[in-house]
Design a protein around this motif. Sequence first.
Motif, PDB file in Angstrom:
ATOM      1  N   VAL A   1       4.561  -2.025  11.398  1.00 22.60           N
ATOM      2  CA  VAL A   1       5.823  -2.637  10.994  1.00 22.60           C
ATOM      3  C   VAL A   1       6.829  -2.449  12.119  1.00 22.60           C
ATOM      4  O   VAL A   1       6.663  -1.591  12.977  1.00 22.60           O
ATOM      5  CB  VAL A   1       6.354  -2.046   9.667  1.00 22.60           C
ATOM      6  CG1 VAL A   1       5.416  -2.342   8.524  1.00 22.60           C
ATOM      7  CG2 VAL A   1       6.629  -0.573   9.789  1.00 22.60           C
TER       8      VAL A   1
ATOM      9  N   PHE B   1       9.715   0.774   5.120  1.00 18.49           N
ATOM     10  CA  PHE B   1       9.131  -0.095   6.132  1.00 18.49           C
ATOM     11  C   PHE B   1       9.782  -1.472   6.029  1.00 18.49           C
ATOM     12  O   PHE B   1       9.927  -2.016   4.933  1.00 18.49           O
ATOM     13  CB  PHE B   1       7.630  -0.271   5.910  1.00 18.49           C
ATOM     14  CG  PHE B   1       6.790   0.938   6.215  1.00 18.49           C
ATOM     15  CD1 PHE B   1       7.307   2.061   6.828  1.00 18.49           C
ATOM     16  CD2 PHE B   1       5.451   0.948   5.882  1.00 18.49           C
ATOM     17  CE1 PHE B   1       6.525   3.159   7.110  1.00 18.49           C
ATOM     18  CE2 PHE B   1       4.650   2.035   6.161  1.00 18.49           C
ATOM     19  CZ  PHE B   1       5.183   3.144   6.774  1.00 18.49           C
TER      20      PHE B   1
ATOM     21  N   GLU C   1       9.627  -5.360   8.074  1.00 18.65           N
ATOM     22  CA  GLU C   1       9.038  -6.242   9.069  1.00 18.65           C
ATOM     23  C   GLU C   1      10.061  -7.313   9.406  1.00 18.65           C
ATOM     24  O   GLU C   1      10.602  -7.964   8.509  1.00 18.65           O
ATOM     25  CB  GLU C   1       7.753  -6.875   8.513  1.00 18.65           C
ATOM     26  CG  GLU C   1       7.072  -7.828   9.441  1.00 18.65           C
ATOM     27  CD  GLU C   1       6.524  -7.174  10.699  1.00 18.65           C
ATOM     28  OE1 GLU C   1       6.288  -7.913  11.667  1.00 18.65           O
ATOM     29  OE2 GLU C   1       6.338  -5.946  10.736  1.00 18.65           O
TER      30      GLU C   1
ATOM     31  N   ARG D   1       0.082  -6.031   4.725  1.00 23.90           N
ATOM     32  CA  ARG D   1      -0.486  -4.774   4.226  1.00 23.90           C
ATOM     33  C   ARG D   1      -1.102  -3.980   5.382  1.00 23.90           C
ATOM     34  O   ARG D   1      -0.966  -2.771   5.457  1.00 23.90           O
ATOM     35  CB  ARG D   1      -1.525  -5.072   3.147  1.00 23.90           C
ATOM     36  CG  ARG D   1      -2.245  -3.884   2.610  1.00 23.90           C
ATOM     37  CD  ARG D   1      -1.561  -3.127   1.527  1.00 23.90           C
ATOM     38  NE  ARG D   1      -1.185  -3.991   0.435  1.00 23.90           N
ATOM     39  CZ  ARG D   1      -0.064  -3.823  -0.240  1.00 23.90           C
ATOM     40  NH1 ARG D   1       0.748  -2.850   0.045  1.00 23.90           N
ATOM     41  NH2 ARG D   1       0.265  -4.638  -1.206  1.00 23.90           N
TER      42      ARG D   1
ATOM     43  N   ALA E   1       1.549  -2.138   7.238  1.00 22.75           N
ATOM     44  CA  ALA E   1       1.993  -0.956   6.498  1.00 22.75           C
ATOM     45  C   ALA E   1       0.971   0.176   6.613  1.00 22.75           C
ATOM     46  O   ALA E   1       1.340   1.335   6.813  1.00 22.75           O
ATOM     47  CB  ALA E   1       2.236  -1.310   5.033  1.00 22.75           C
TER      48      ALA E   1
ATOM     49  N   TYR F   1       8.154  -2.869   0.399  1.00 23.77           N
ATOM     50  CA  TYR F   1       8.229  -3.187   1.823  1.00 23.77           C
ATOM     51  C   TYR F   1       9.179  -4.376   1.962  1.00 23.77           C
ATOM     52  O   TYR F   1       9.207  -5.257   1.114  1.00 23.77           O
ATOM     53  CB  TYR F   1       6.849  -3.555   2.379  1.00 23.77           C
ATOM     54  CG  TYR F   1       5.800  -2.507   2.103  1.00 23.77           C
ATOM     55  CD1 TYR F   1       5.859  -1.258   2.702  1.00 23.77           C
ATOM     56  CD2 TYR F   1       4.758  -2.763   1.226  1.00 23.77           C
ATOM     57  CE1 TYR F   1       4.903  -0.298   2.443  1.00 23.77           C
ATOM     58  CE2 TYR F   1       3.791  -1.805   0.957  1.00 23.77           C
ATOM     59  CZ  TYR F   1       3.871  -0.576   1.567  1.00 23.77           C
ATOM     60  OH  TYR F   1       2.929   0.375   1.302  1.00 23.77           O
TER      61      TYR F   1
ATOM     62  N   ASP G   1       4.961  -6.290  -3.938  1.00 23.05           N
ATOM     63  CA  ASP G   1       5.195  -5.225  -2.969  1.00 23.05           C
ATOM     64  C   ASP G   1       6.238  -5.556  -1.914  1.00 23.05           C
ATOM     65  O   ASP G   1       6.807  -4.663  -1.314  1.00 23.05           O
ATOM     66  CB  ASP G   1       3.902  -4.889  -2.222  1.00 23.05           C
ATOM     67  CG  ASP G   1       2.776  -4.468  -3.136  1.00 23.05           C
ATOM     68  OD1 ASP G   1       3.060  -3.869  -4.185  1.00 23.05           O
ATOM     69  OD2 ASP G   1       1.609  -4.751  -2.810  1.00 23.05           O
ATOM     70  N   PHE G   2       6.458  -6.818  -1.648  1.00 28.13           N
ATOM     71  CA  PHE G   2       7.287  -7.234  -0.532  1.00 28.13           C
ATOM     72  C   PHE G   2       8.546  -7.938  -1.021  1.00 28.13           C
ATOM     73  O   PHE G   2       8.491  -8.774  -1.906  1.00 28.13           O
ATOM     74  CB  PHE G   2       6.498  -8.166   0.399  1.00 28.13           C
ATOM     75  CG  PHE G   2       5.283  -7.505   0.982  1.00 28.13           C
ATOM     76  CD1 PHE G   2       5.376  -6.755   2.139  1.00 28.13           C
ATOM     77  CD2 PHE G   2       4.053  -7.609   0.365  1.00 28.13           C
ATOM     78  CE1 PHE G   2       4.266  -6.129   2.669  1.00 28.13           C
ATOM     79  CE2 PHE G   2       2.925  -6.995   0.884  1.00 28.13           C
ATOM     80  CZ  PHE G   2       3.038  -6.249   2.036  1.00 28.13           C
TER      81      PHE G   2
END
Length: 170
Positions: free
Chosen positions: A73, A90, A92, A109, A112, A129, A155-156
């Motif tokens: 990341v 994290f 990006e 992923r 990460a 994330y 998750d993002f």
Amino acid sequence: MKYCKNTTIGHEKSVCFPAIIENAYDLFLRDGCKLEASSPFHNEENEIINGDYLENHFCVLDGRSLGNKNKSVDVIFAINENNNEKFLVFAELKLNSTSFMRLDKLSLRGKAIGSTRALGTSVPIYRKYYIIVPKDKYNEARRIMFRENPRLNNDFVALCPSDLHAKFFV
């Protein structure tokens, strides 16, 4: 959840490799964010871990050539939750992206996982994330993440730089 500078710069990898610490404003500028003097990150001492620099050091330490690096990341920083639990966040940076149709969960992923390996286990990783997108592309990124690629929304989370600042650095 608030940014914790002491935990970020005091992390074992930050102490071993001080070159991985960078001002957030400088990293965002280098990655293509069009921040201006009015940016919330301007003239602030928001020291973060540059994930790419961390992976470079980890790669050499691990005995691999720089041509054989893991994905990582871009931005890593520590937060302190209300109950004084500390986590690493994290993020990006996708500030030069013109389209978000190709957001790939496996690639994200993998970044990460690579960054987690490089950091070790001294501080737990936060459960979400963040993908940082330009403000003018924010709605498009959210739409693609939540409608066209719904698997990403677990998750993002897409944020623009000013929202990232408001969420963690204020």
